[in-house]
Design an enzyme around this catalytic site. Sequence first.
Site, PDB file in Angstrom:
ATOM      1  N   MET A  10       1.066  -1.263   0.092  1.00 44.17           N
ATOM      2  CA  MET A  10      -0.085  -0.018  -0.079  1.00 44.17           C
ATOM      3  C   MET A  10       0.823   1.251   0.208  1.00 44.17           C
ATOM      4  O   MET A  10       0.909   2.061   0.973  1.00 44.17           O
ATOM      5  CB  MET A  10      -0.970  -0.100   1.162  1.00 44.17           C
ATOM      6  N   HIS A  11       1.390   1.627  -1.237  1.00 44.78           N
ATOM      7  CA  HIS A  11       2.528   2.757  -1.080  1.00 44.78           C
ATOM      8  C   HIS A  11       1.726   3.836  -0.802  1.00 44.78           C
ATOM      9  O   HIS A  11       2.332   4.686  -0.051  1.00 44.78           O
ATOM     10  CB  HIS A  11       3.182   2.864  -2.672  1.00 44.78           C
TER      11      HIS A  11
END
Length: 304
Positions: free
Chosen positions: A232-233
């Site tokens: 989940m950048h």
Amino acid sequence: MHLPIFLDTDPGIDDAVAIAAAIFAPELDLQLMTTVAGNVSVEKTTRNALQLLHFWNAEIPLAQGAAVPLVRAPRDAASVHGESGMAGYDFVEHNRKPLGIPAFLAIRDALMRAPEPVTLVAIGPLTNIALLLSQCPECKPYIRRLVIMGGSAGRGNCTPNAEFNIAADPEAAACVFRSGIEIVMSGLDVTNQAILTPDYLATLPELNRTGKMLHALFSHYRSGSMQSGLRMHDLCAIAWLVRPELFTLKPCFVAVETQGEFTSGTTVVDIDGCLGKPANVKVALDLDVKGFQQWVAEVLALAS
């Protein structure tokens, strides 16, 4: 107190999770969204952002931003997010439209109207932010800080050393990093640790309507897999605003390489102070992964 924020984004599947958190985290007050070309074209990122706002019935103004980088040809990440940027879920039709002015002017106008300085959050290429800072320098005192997802102190994800958001418009990133505003950089050093586990992903369809939608999108997301976990950048930038204690930050001098044949788009992070230059960025270097995962579960449970 709710922290007022403006969010510049290029949805993008992990952007969708970050937008959910920005809307539903009780600590935040999302007042403006802007779009930029990045993961896919700006026409697609704008369409995707409007679909998400309609899905959540969120009355947040949105302005469409830059269609191309400052000086170079555009690149995208359709190989990660799919050709549409958010394949996998059938959003209902709506008649929402973006504001009638470019993103950087919408940000300028909103900053000048705000009763206090505002935190800008940028989770795509920095083209809109560079346009704001270069064309409207009078806005700088009204920016509390800029929190970005981008860069890396080590390895890249689209070249050996460069992270996509910076590599997509290195000249814009260089402009922003030289601007003198306070910057918090949440790069690959932490975002590659920000993994949602297969066990948690399997619970999403039963969580709420947002969980069902995200689960459908995640089946088309290629930053990991449903079997190994998904990175989940972009969500890390929102997480830092709400739970900064989960992150280990270090003030560093950071420059952006714009010329190198093999290194263009690299964020040169002077962790050890070898260059003798004053720090201009607070760089996130480590993440409390379990704490991050717990926070994600809490905020997505609110995203109904």
